[in-house]
Design an enzyme around this catalytic site. Structure first.
Site, mmCIF file in Angstrom:
data_model
loop_
_atom_site.group_PDB
_atom_site.id
_atom_site.type_symbol
_atom_site.label_atom_id
_atom_site.label_comp_id
_atom_site.label_asym_id
_atom_site.label_seq_id
_atom_site.Cartn_x
_atom_site.Cartn_y
_atom_site.Cartn_z
ATOM 1 N N SER A 82 0.812 -1.208 0.000
ATOM 2 C CA SER A 82 0.000 0.000 0.000
ATOM 3 C C SER A 82 0.844 1.255 0.000
ATOM 4 O O SER A 82 1.986 1.261 0.468
ATOM 5 C CB SER A 82 -0.914 -0.003 1.237
ATOM 6 O OG SER A 82 -1.623 1.201 1.356
ATOM 7 N N GLY A 83 0.233 2.344 -0.481
ATOM 8 C CA GLY A 83 0.821 3.661 -0.358
ATOM 9 C C GLY A 83 0.440 4.339 0.932
ATOM 10 O O GLY A 83 0.841 5.484 1.179
ATOM 11 N N ASP A 84 -0.335 3.668 1.774
ATOM 12 C CA ASP A 84 -0.757 4.227 3.067
ATOM 13 C C ASP A 84 -0.857 3.056 4.042
ATOM 14 O O ASP A 84 -0.272 2.002 3.807
ATOM 15 C CB ASP A 84 -2.076 4.988 2.911
ATOM 16 C CG ASP A 84 -2.211 6.155 3.882
ATOM 17 O OD1 ASP A 84 -1.846 5.971 5.047
ATOM 18 O OD2 ASP A 84 -2.683 7.234 3.482
ATOM 19 N N ASP A 85 -1.598 3.228 5.135
ATOM 20 C CA ASP A 85 -1.702 2.165 6.127
ATOM 21 C C ASP A 85 -2.327 0.912 5.514
ATOM 22 O O ASP A 85 -3.327 0.993 4.795
ATOM 23 C CB ASP A 85 -2.565 2.627 7.303
ATOM 24 C CG ASP A 85 -2.005 3.883 7.968
ATOM 25 O OD1 ASP A 85 -0.772 3.975 8.123
ATOM 26 O OD2 ASP A 85 -2.811 4.763 8.323
ATOM 27 N N SER B 141 4.571 -1.392 3.354
ATOM 28 C CA SER B 141 4.182 0.010 3.201
ATOM 29 C C SER B 141 5.307 0.893 3.757
ATOM 30 O O SER B 141 5.300 1.224 4.945
ATOM 31 C CB SER B 141 2.865 0.300 3.921
ATOM 32 O OG SER B 141 2.470 1.644 3.694
#
Length: 482
Positions: free
Chosen positions: A262-265, A296
């Site tokens: 992911s690019g986030d959590d 991530s």
């Protein structure tokens, strides 16, 4: 007159009768076996099996990757909704590429995506493909823009008994279109999520590959009795706000056996934003997360917050693997959030190439607007971590509570942290926190140096109700077999 019978003949007759019964039973078992394991059917674990089935092609669907199937999905689900009271219905997406805009699900319904099928999110930004939906009451404003928000690709509200599954079929949000508009500041509404289910009960999302969501991938909100399992979620590590799974003001939720890049959590546990979340007042509670693998580099494996103003409690996280991830299980909050994060239990983390093992932030300043109350202080207490092995770590911990509102009863036990070749000199940076520790290497900061409980930090041994839910074995006709 009673005539005595030859016992030998009586025995032979009984044996013949027994043999006939046995052959009948064997024949019946063979028939039942064939019925239960047909060669042209797929076995699907689900909370409910359906009496009726249909293909998206029955409603004009075209799987060429170019033709819009938005109306075909909407027609199919509208028709199948009439069968909810008669055993429910299943819509199968067969092999092909099925371009579509947003569509709404119905109750007592299964969406099944075949392993060779790919649902593609439309890149046409108009009302016919992406209708506008109301702002979430626990958020008050849109996250990308103050106005409304686009409906998610797969959306549902006020539903009961819904399954979204497949034998590893793919749902591709084609998010690059949306990420570009976000970076250019061209959005007037908040980007769509890939899957969002609201105000619903008995939800299953499983055995799918989800890629390139415009924003968050899976967002159950204001719902209960939710099972999410066997998902592979993939987004570029620099894609904006592509959280993997966001249980939000939900109760009795089970997330297990997921792999997320992911690019986030990878997982973000939420319950509303500042004064809006405080007013709505619906916590996320009774959540279990098991066997999660996360990559991530700029975010957390599991984040608690930052939007946690309705409260988060009784979360159990077990067997978490983090690889090249900024932090493991992180708490994010701030003045103005209110709410609470308490009774959090983490056991069995295996971490490699981490910036932080433990990270808590009491100064996460993102606010919906300037109307929040800075006197609304969160309660962060009874946070338990045990049985952690980590390698190639830059910082062991960064624990930052709130002045005048310390984070309390933090317990850390049985932790072995191996450092990178160039670690930071200050390994434990702790302010406004209180707690306990035992058997932790490198040694923790002074506020956590007090000896913990004998046997290590707490982890409940009882099961949540959602963990006791057993999936049924259902059968889906394989659309590749004629």
């Amino acid at each position: 007159m009673y005539l005595p019978q030859d016992p030998t003949k009586t025995h032979d007759a009984a044996a013949r009768i027994s043999a006939v019964i046995l052959l009948a039973l064997l024949s019946l078992a063979t028939v039942e076996g064939k019925r239960s394991c047909p060669t042209n059917y797929l076995q699907v674990p689900a909370i409910s099996c359906r009496k009726h089935t249909a293909l998206i092609t029955d409603f004009g669907g075209v799987g060429d990757g170019v033709t819009s199937n938005t109306q075909a999905f909407r027609r199919a689900i509208e028709h199948l909704s009439s069968l909810a009271a008669d055993g429910g219905a299943q819509l199968t997406v067969p092999p092909g590429k099925w371009l579509t805009g947003s569509f709404n699900l119905t109750s007592h319904f299964t969406l099944f995506v075949h392993k060779d099928a790919k649902i593609l999110g439309s890149q046409v930004e108009n009302e016919s493909e992406w209708p506008q939906v109301a702002l979430l009451p626990s958020y008050g404003v849109g996250r990308d823009a103050p106005g409304g928000r686009y409906s998610s690709l797969i959306f549902g509200t006020n539903l009961t008994d819904v399954v979204i599954t497949g034998n590893n079929g793919t749902i591709d949000g084609q998010g690059a279109y949306w990420w570009d508009k976000f970076h250019k500041g061209e959005l007037n509404l908040t980007r769509p999520y890939l899957i969002e289910i609201m105000y619903s009960d008995q939800i299953q999302i499983s055995d799918l590959t989800l890629v390139n969501s415009p924003s968050w991938f899976v967002h159950p909100i204001y719902s209960k009795n939710v099972i999410i399992q066997g998902l592979t979620i993939l987004a570029p590590i620099d894609s904006p706000n592509t959280d993997g799974i966001d249980p939000d003001s939900c109760s009795n939720t089970r997330i297990e056996d997921c792999f997320i890049v992911s690019g986030d959590d990878c997982i973000a546990v939420k319950s509303g934003w500042d004064q809006y979340g405080i007013k709505f007042g619906m916590p996320t509670e009774d959540l279990v997360i098991k066997r999660l693998t996360c990559i991530s580099p700029d975010s957390a494996g599991v984040a608690l917050g930052s939007e946690m103003s309705g409260g988060i409690r009784n979360v159990r996280i077990e067997n978490f693997t983090g690889i090249n991830t900024q932090s493991a299980v992180r708490i994010k909050t701030a003045r103005g959030r209110g709410g609470f994060v308490k009774d959090i239990f983490v056991r069995g983390m295996y971490l490699s190439t981490m910036k932080y093992v433990f990270w808590m932030t009491g100064n996460y300043k993102s606010h919906p607007d300037d109307k929040f109350d800075p006197a609304a202080l969160p309660e962060i207490t009874n946070i338990n971590y045990r049985d952690v092995v980590a390698e190639n770590v830059t910082y062991s911990a960064r624990l930052e509570g709130i002045s005048g509102d310390p984070f309390t009863n933090i317990c850390i036990s049985n932790v072995k942290i191996g450092l990178t070749a160039t670690p930071k000199k200050l390994q434990w940076n702790c302010t406004d926190v209180e707690g306990f520790s035992s058997d932790v290497v490198p040694p923790p900061c002074a506020p956590l140096a007090k000896a913990g409980k004998s046997g290590g930090c707490d982890f409940p041994e009882d099961q949540l109700p959602i963990e006791r839910v057993q999936l049924k074995t259902c059968f889906v006709q394989n659309p590749t077999v004629v």
